[in-house]
Motif scaffolding. Structure first.
Motif, PDB file in Angstrom:
ATOM      1  N   GLY A 123      66.968 102.185 -59.488  1.00  0.00           N
ATOM      2  CA  GLY A 123      67.979 103.183 -59.799  1.00  0.00           C
ATOM      3  C   GLY A 123      68.306 103.992 -58.557  1.00  0.00           C
ATOM      4  N   PRO A 124      69.499 104.577 -58.490  1.00  0.00           N
ATOM      5  CA  PRO A 124      69.933 105.271 -57.273  1.00  0.00           C
ATOM      6  C   PRO A 124      69.233 106.611 -57.068  1.00  0.00           C
ATOM      7  N   VAL A 125      68.955 106.922 -55.809  1.00  0.00           N
ATOM      8  CA  VAL A 125      68.550 108.259 -55.411  1.00  0.00           C
ATOM      9  C   VAL A 125      69.817 109.098 -55.311  1.00  0.00           C
ATOM     10  N   VAL A 126      69.780 110.282 -55.872  1.00  0.00           N
ATOM     11  CA  VAL A 126      70.998 111.096 -55.891  1.00  0.00           C
ATOM     12  C   VAL A 126      71.280 111.667 -54.507  1.00  0.00           C
ATOM     13  N   GLU A 127      72.555 111.845 -54.212  1.00  0.00           N
ATOM     14  CA  GLU A 127      73.038 112.569 -53.028  1.00  0.00           C
ATOM     15  C   GLU A 127      72.677 111.900 -51.699  1.00  0.00           C
ATOM     16  N   ILE A 128      72.408 110.603 -51.717  1.00  0.00           N
ATOM     17  CA  ILE A 128      72.152 109.859 -50.477  1.00  0.00           C
ATOM     18  C   ILE A 128      73.191 108.753 -50.362  1.00  0.00           C
ATOM     19  N   ASP A 129      73.975 108.761 -49.269  1.00  0.00           N
ATOM     20  CA  ASP A 129      75.005 107.732 -49.116  1.00  0.00           C
ATOM     21  C   ASP A 129      75.134 107.228 -47.681  1.00  0.00           C
ATOM     22  N   SER A 130      74.196 107.627 -46.804  1.00  0.00           N
ATOM     23  CA  SER A 130      74.284 107.156 -45.414  1.00  0.00           C
ATOM     24  C   SER A 130      72.900 106.886 -44.836  1.00  0.00           C
ATOM     25  N   ALA A 131      72.002 106.360 -45.667  1.00  0.00           N
ATOM     26  CA  ALA A 131      70.627 106.105 -45.233  1.00  0.00           C
ATOM     27  C   ALA A 131      70.559 104.937 -44.256  1.00  0.00           C
ATOM     28  N   VAL A 132      69.631 105.049 -43.324  1.00  0.00           N
ATOM     29  CA  VAL A 132      69.368 103.990 -42.348  1.00  0.00           C
ATOM     30  C   VAL A 132      67.989 103.381 -42.592  1.00  0.00           C
ATOM     31  N   GLN A 133      67.019 104.217 -42.941  1.00  0.00           N
ATOM     32  CA  GLN A 133      65.644 103.777 -43.166  1.00  0.00           C
ATOM     33  C   GLN A 133      65.051 104.605 -44.299  1.00  0.00           C
ATOM     34  N   VAL A 134      64.149 104.012 -45.060  1.00  0.00           N
ATOM     35  CA  VAL A 134      63.420 104.740 -46.088  1.00  0.00           C
ATOM     36  C   VAL A 134      61.936 104.486 -45.898  1.00  0.00           C
ATOM     37  N   SER A 135      61.120 105.511 -46.148  1.00  0.00           N
ATOM     38  CA  SER A 135      59.673 105.385 -46.028  1.00  0.00           C
ATOM     39  C   SER A 135      59.032 106.048 -47.232  1.00  0.00           C
ATOM     40  N   THR A 136      58.005 105.414 -47.791  1.00  0.00           N
ATOM     41  CA  THR A 136      57.351 105.905 -48.994  1.00  0.00           C
ATOM     42  C   THR A 136      55.929 106.337 -48.685  1.00  0.00           C
ATOM     43  N   GLY A 137      55.539 107.470 -49.250  1.00  0.00           N
ATOM     44  CA  GLY A 137      54.168 107.942 -49.159  1.00  0.00           C
ATOM     45  C   GLY A 137      53.448 107.708 -50.464  1.00  0.00           C
ATOM     46  N   TRP A 138      52.451 108.533 -50.728  1.00  0.00           N
ATOM     47  CA  TRP A 138      51.694 108.400 -51.969  1.00  0.00           C
ATOM     48  C   TRP A 138      52.555 108.825 -53.147  1.00  0.00           C
ATOM     49  N   ARG A 139      53.082 110.047 -53.089  1.00  0.00           N
ATOM     50  CA  ARG A 139      53.933 110.539 -54.157  1.00  0.00           C
ATOM     51  C   ARG A 139      55.212 111.187 -53.629  1.00  0.00           C
ATOM     52  N   HIS A 140      55.597 110.867 -52.395  1.00  0.00           N
ATOM     53  CA  HIS A 140      56.864 111.374 -51.891  1.00  0.00           C
ATOM     54  C   HIS A 140      57.557 110.288 -51.086  1.00  0.00           C
ATOM     55  N   THR A 141      58.828 110.497 -50.814  1.00  0.00           N
ATOM     56  CA  THR A 141      59.667 109.514 -50.140  1.00  0.00           C
ATOM     57  C   THR A 141      60.612 110.253 -49.206  1.00  0.00           C
ATOM     58  N   CYS A 142      60.940 109.638 -48.068  1.00  0.00           N
ATOM     59  CA  CYS A 142      61.909 110.221 -47.138  1.00  0.00           C
ATOM     60  C   CYS A 142      62.847 109.135 -46.622  1.00  0.00           C
ATOM     61  N   ALA A 143      64.025 109.552 -46.223  1.00  0.00           N
ATOM     62  CA  ALA A 143      65.002 108.637 -45.631  1.00  0.00           C
ATOM     63  C   ALA A 143      65.618 109.279 -44.401  1.00  0.00           C
ATOM     64  N   THR A 144      65.817 108.476 -43.355  1.00  0.00           N
ATOM     65  CA  THR A 144      66.616 108.930 -42.221  1.00  0.00           C
ATOM     66  C   THR A 144      68.068 108.572 -42.511  1.00  0.00           C
ATOM     67  N   LEU A 145      68.964 109.475 -42.133  1.00  0.00           N
ATOM     68  CA  LEU A 145      70.383 109.270 -42.371  1.00  0.00           C
ATOM     69  C   LEU A 145      71.106 108.962 -41.067  1.00  0.00           C
ATOM     70  N   ALA A 146      72.344 108.531 -41.200  1.00  0.00           N
ATOM     71  CA  ALA A 146      73.127 108.149 -40.025  1.00  0.00           C
ATOM     72  C   ALA A 146      73.333 109.313 -39.068  1.00  0.00           C
ATOM     73  N   ASP A 147      73.300 110.550 -39.573  1.00  0.00           N
ATOM     74  CA  ASP A 147      73.479 111.711 -38.699  1.00  0.00           C
ATOM     75  C   ASP A 147      72.167 112.173 -38.063  1.00  0.00           C
ATOM     76  N   ARG A 148      71.107 111.359 -38.186  1.00  0.00           N
ATOM     77  CA  ARG A 148      69.782 111.600 -37.591  1.00  0.00           C
ATOM     78  C   ARG A 148      68.985 112.696 -38.294  1.00  0.00           C
ATOM     79  N   THR A 149      69.465 113.194 -39.423  1.00  0.00           N
ATOM     80  CA  THR A 149      68.653 114.114 -40.209  1.00  0.00           C
ATOM     81  C   THR A 149      67.759 113.310 -41.151  1.00  0.00           C
ATOM     82  N   VAL A 150      66.805 114.005 -41.785  1.00  0.00           N
ATOM     83  CA  VAL A 150      65.861 113.374 -42.707  1.00  0.00           C
ATOM     84  C   VAL A 150      65.924 114.097 -44.044  1.00  0.00           C
ATOM     85  N   ARG A 151      66.006 113.346 -45.127  1.00  0.00           N
ATOM     86  CA  ARG A 151      65.944 113.897 -46.476  1.00  0.00           C
ATOM     87  C   ARG A 151      64.668 113.372 -47.147  1.00  0.00           C
TER      88      ARG A 151
END
Length: 306
Positions: A177-205
């Motif tokens: 299912g889709p992650v909300v409010e993400i439309d320019s991801a380049v990479q995603v990384s998963t932890g134990w109970r959290h997740t992050c993505a780098t975006l095209a503008d070089r920020t991280v969500r």
């Protein structure tokens, strides 16, 4: 293209044909029969590698079918995962694994108690099952999996405790299912109970568990069921998540981390929890980073030839 491994070997997860029940192996040993390795992934007690020819080999603990060979027999040397070809990336969760094909298909196998295989069930699978198509990146967490799709969106499935799937709920999801409010991801990384993505503008969500500030809410131990921006980061070229911490590779080779630091896993020379991204001491030539349960490793740029 050879491979060597070190550490716990109770299930043969070092791949050298031995099993060491009592003590970890403190010196690297050579994995049997592998050449032309292009990607590796270590789960809790199993290991997988993809080869130049596009196939995948796995070894170690197989109680949940996480080796993908159609059995639940442990293996102390690599065995092929049947039916896979054109693989460009492999990733391992706690007791499952997934692979990405050149054509964008993600297939997964192993433990499926929370739906982390993405096939719509919670049944363990000892052979690969399809999860999602159109992907360009995949990463497996403890009991969840996420993929970046070709349009820049992120899709996640599996356990959703702490909101790690980023859909605004805490409901487990056995299908992507889709992650909300993400439309320019380049990479995603998963932890134990959290997740992050780098975006095209070089920020991280980031989204999910935030007890130690790992999802980007400094000193606010509240989960984030939808993505929030990791403060102070606008030049990210890579990320790596551990159990309760997040690390960011910056343009130019710098590295910084945030979150749990009880074991020094943030690399800042202390054991003090950090609520804001803090530079890792002494390295400025990093090209990739990976987090374990309570430790971190970084791949550095090789030295220039004279």
């Amino acid at each position: 293209g050879g491979l060597s491994c070190v550490g716990d070997n109770r299930f043969g997860q070092l791949g050298d044909g031995t099993v060491d029940v009592d003590d970890p192996v403190a010196e690297p040993v050579t994995v049997v029969g592998l050449a032309d390795v292009v990607d590796i992934a270590a789960g809790r007690t199993h290991t997988c590698a993809s080869l130049v020819d596009g196939t995948v080999r796995c070894w170690g603990d197989n109680q949940r079918g996480q080796l993908g060979d159609g059995t639940t027999d442990d293996r102390s040397t690599p065995v092929p995962v049947p039916g896979l070809s054109g693989i460009v990336q492999v990733t391992a969760g706690q007791d499952h694994a997934c692979a990405l094909t050149q054509g964008g298909e993600v297939t997964c196998w192993g433990r499926n108690n929370s739906g982390q295989l993405g096939d719509g069930t919670t049944d363990d699978r000892s052979s690969p099952v399809g999860a999602v198509t159109g992907a360009v990146w995949v990463d497996a967490g403890a009991e969840h999996t996420c993929a970046v799709l070709g349009d820049g969106t992120v899709s996640c499935w599996g356990s959703n405790s702490s909101g790690r799937l980023g859909d605004g709920t805490s409901d487990n999801r056995p299908t992507p299912g889709p992650v909300v409010e993400i439309d320019s991801a380049v990479q995603v990384s998963t932890g134990w109970r959290h997740t992050c993505a780098t975006l095209a503008d070089r920020t991280v969500r980031c989204w999910g568990r935030n007890d130690d500030g790992e999802a980007g809410r400094p000193f606010v131990p509240a989960d984030a069921p939808t993505p929030i921006q990791l403060p102070g980061v606008d030049d990210a070229i890579g990320i790596g998540l551990g159990q309760s911490f997040t690390c960011v590779v910056h343009e130019g080779g710098g590295l910084s981390c945030v979150g749990d630091n009880r074991f020094g896993q943030l690399g800042d020379g202390t054991a003090i929890e950090r609520g804001v991204v803090t530079p890792v001491v002494g390295i400025d030539d990093v090209i990739a980073v990976a987090g374990g349960v309570n430790f971190t490793c970084a791949l550095r740029e090789p030295p220039s030839s004279p």
